[in-house]
Design a protein around this motif. Structure first.
Motif, PDB file in Angstrom:
ATOM      1  N   GLY A 194      56.413  59.230 -25.766  1.00 20.07           N
ATOM      2  CA  GLY A 194      57.246  58.035 -25.742  1.00 20.07           C
ATOM      3  C   GLY A 194      57.013  57.064 -24.610  1.00 20.07           C
ATOM      4  O   GLY A 194      57.633  55.993 -24.571  1.00 20.07           O
ATOM      5  N   ASP A 195      56.122  57.383 -23.664  1.00 15.54           N
ATOM      6  CA  ASP A 195      55.919  56.513 -22.495  1.00 15.54           C
ATOM      7  C   ASP A 195      55.507  55.097 -22.897  1.00 15.54           C
ATOM      8  O   ASP A 195      56.048  54.118 -22.378  1.00 15.54           O
ATOM      9  N   HIS A 196      54.547  54.997 -23.795  1.00 14.89           N
ATOM     10  CA  HIS A 196      54.013  53.673 -24.129  1.00 14.89           C
ATOM     11  C   HIS A 196      55.050  52.792 -24.813  1.00 14.89           C
ATOM     12  O   HIS A 196      55.280  51.644 -24.401  1.00 14.89           O
ATOM     13  N   GLY A 197      55.667  53.297 -25.858  1.00 13.59           N
ATOM     14  CA  GLY A 197      56.613  52.487 -26.616  1.00 13.59           C
ATOM     15  C   GLY A 197      57.762  51.971 -25.779  1.00 13.59           C
ATOM     16  O   GLY A 197      58.139  50.793 -25.867  1.00 13.59           O
ATOM     17  N   LEU A 201      58.593  48.059 -24.613  1.00 16.93           N
ATOM     18  CA  LEU A 201      59.909  47.511 -24.954  1.00 16.93           C
ATOM     19  C   LEU A 201      60.598  46.946 -23.718  1.00 16.93           C
ATOM     20  O   LEU A 201      61.118  45.818 -23.736  1.00 16.93           O
ATOM     21  N   LEU A 202      60.588  47.684 -22.628  1.00 12.17           N
ATOM     22  CA  LEU A 202      61.242  47.226 -21.405  1.00 12.17           C
ATOM     23  C   LEU A 202      60.508  46.042 -20.785  1.00 12.17           C
ATOM     24  O   LEU A 202      61.123  45.175 -20.159  1.00 12.17           O
ATOM     25  N   ARG A 213      59.397  52.666 -12.501  1.00  9.58           N
ATOM     26  CA  ARG A 213      58.112  53.351 -12.346  1.00  9.58           C
ATOM     27  C   ARG A 213      57.513  53.838 -13.664  1.00  9.58           C
ATOM     28  O   ARG A 213      56.468  54.477 -13.665  1.00  9.58           O
ATOM     29  N   LEU A 214      58.132  53.583 -14.773  1.00  7.89           N
ATOM     30  CA  LEU A 214      57.579  54.014 -16.054  1.00  7.89           C
ATOM     31  C   LEU A 214      56.400  53.127 -16.434  1.00  7.89           C
ATOM     32  O   LEU A 214      56.482  51.904 -16.349  1.00  7.89           O
ATOM     33  N   VAL A 273      62.220  57.886 -20.025  1.00  8.87           N
ATOM     34  CA  VAL A 273      62.105  57.645 -21.460  1.00  8.87           C
ATOM     35  C   VAL A 273      63.343  58.168 -22.184  1.00  8.87           C
ATOM     36  O   VAL A 273      63.916  57.485 -23.039  1.00  8.87           O
ATOM     37  N   ARG A 274      63.760  59.359 -21.805  1.00  6.78           N
ATOM     38  CA  ARG A 274      64.939  59.934 -22.449  1.00  6.78           C
ATOM     39  C   ARG A 274      66.175  59.059 -22.211  1.00  6.78           C
ATOM     40  O   ARG A 274      66.964  58.802 -23.128  1.00  6.78           O
TER      41      ARG A 274
END
Length: 356
Positions: A194-197, A201-202, A213-214, A273-274
């Protein structure tokens, strides 16, 4: 137990029974990788273009040219924004194409690149994208050998779209395919999902949530796939892009006529992400990755497979997230952290448009 030919025959018959599209116009959901995408592909494209090479609908086609076995794939990139933490549309285009070849068991070799540019697009941004592609190609040890450029009127192209085609080399005796999954096999993911999506989005700035930092996980996985293929018992690998891990596993369940049983607590998801997914009401299992893949491995070799992946920094958090079951066939089940079980079906809508 059904033979491989019997399974393939069942898949073929099921696809031929697919109803035609009910929608009269294309919607965003048709590009999301879920049920609408599946219907579009099978009821329109596969129905018209059907042939033995296309039929498996894999990440890459398996073709023979002049006695040489090749893998061939194509992809288009329309991500918004074009630049995001950890990457941009340029390295995304190279990595995404390389990864489709890699998870097919091929050694990536050559790429084509087509640019569709909007009138007025800054040349400085184009140079930045091209330089990013150059670095990504060098890292993946592939060459960009041909291409095309088209310019559309202002307001017609959203800046820059990129189309790529990739060609790689397949060993004569390598046979991977999601239809080969068998009850008891282990389901492995190569890293956090889920990191990329969520990063993309953010990065749009439409939500009042700090990225903290994501960054996108965009990266070439050819080296990681090569490590895994040194282990016996690898049945299949799939790139977990549009629709995420859940969509890939629904494809496995359907193709092999098996069930997939996941352990929610085993799925690696970063806290950032969570947290974002909880705020937005999105399941991380459906969020796109661009540097992760799902593998199905015979149970006897699962431990060795995880060890091989973890020996590479890109696979340091690889883990077994579930098992292949027998019933109910064609279904993905998720054992939740609360002790219940739910079905993880294909998505109907498109919660995160334009993420690749």
């Amino acid at each position: 137990m059904r033979t491989e030919d019997e399974v393939l025959d069942r898949i073929d018959k099921a696809r031929r029974r697919k109803p035609k599209m009910r929608e009269e116009r294309i919607t965003a959901a048709h590009g999301a990788g879920g049920k609408a995408s599946q219907t579009l592909v099978e009821a329109v494209f596969l129905d018209s273009f059907r042939n033995a090479v296309l039929e498996p609908l894999g990440d890459a086609a398996d073709v023979v040219l002049g006695g040489t076995r090749l893998a061939m794939t194509t992809d288009s990139f329309v991500v918004s924004p074009l630049f995001f933490p950890g990457g941009d549309i340029g390295d995304l285009a190279v990595n995404g194409t390389v990864n489709d070849l890699a998870v097919s068991g091929a050694t990536p070799g050559y790429l084509s690149c087509g640019f569709i540019l909007e009138e007025g697009f800054p040349v400085a941004d184009l140079r930045r994208i091209v330089e990013s592609m150059t670095r990504a190609a060098r890292t993946a040890n592939v060459q960009l050998v041909t291409g095309d450029t088209k310019v559309v009127g202002k307001g017609s192209g959203d800046g820059c779209y990129i189309n790529t085609t990739g060609v790689g080399f397949l060993p004569p005796d390598r046979a991977l395919g999601i239809h080969t999954a068998r009850p008891g096999d282990a389901v492995i993911v190569s890293g956090p999902v889920g990191d990329h999506g969520i990063t993309v989005l953010l990065a749009r700035g439409e939500l009042d949530i700090e990225p903290d930092r994501l960054t996108s996980d965009t990266a070439p996985v050819h080296g990681l796939c090569a490590r895994l293929l040194e282990v016996p018992g690898v049945r299949a690998m799939r790139d977990a892009t549009r629709g995420g891990v859940a969509t890939v596993l629904n494809e496995v369940a359907r193709a092999a006529d098996v069930s997939v049983v996941l352990d929610e607590g085993a799925v690696p998801v970063r806290d950032e992400v969570r947290g974002a997914c909880e705020l937005l009401g999105i399941d991380p299992l459906y969020v796109a990755c661009e540097g992760r893949f799902v593998a199905v491995v015979a149970d006897a070799y699962a431990e060795a497979a995880v060890a091989a992946l973890r020996a590479d920094p890109l696979g340091a958090e690889a883990t077994v997230i579930g098992r292949i079951g027998a019933d109910p066939p064609g279904t993905v089940l998720l054992n939740t952290a609360f002790g219940g079980t739910r079905i993880a079906d294909l998505l109907v809508g498109d919660p995160l448009p334009r993420i690749c």
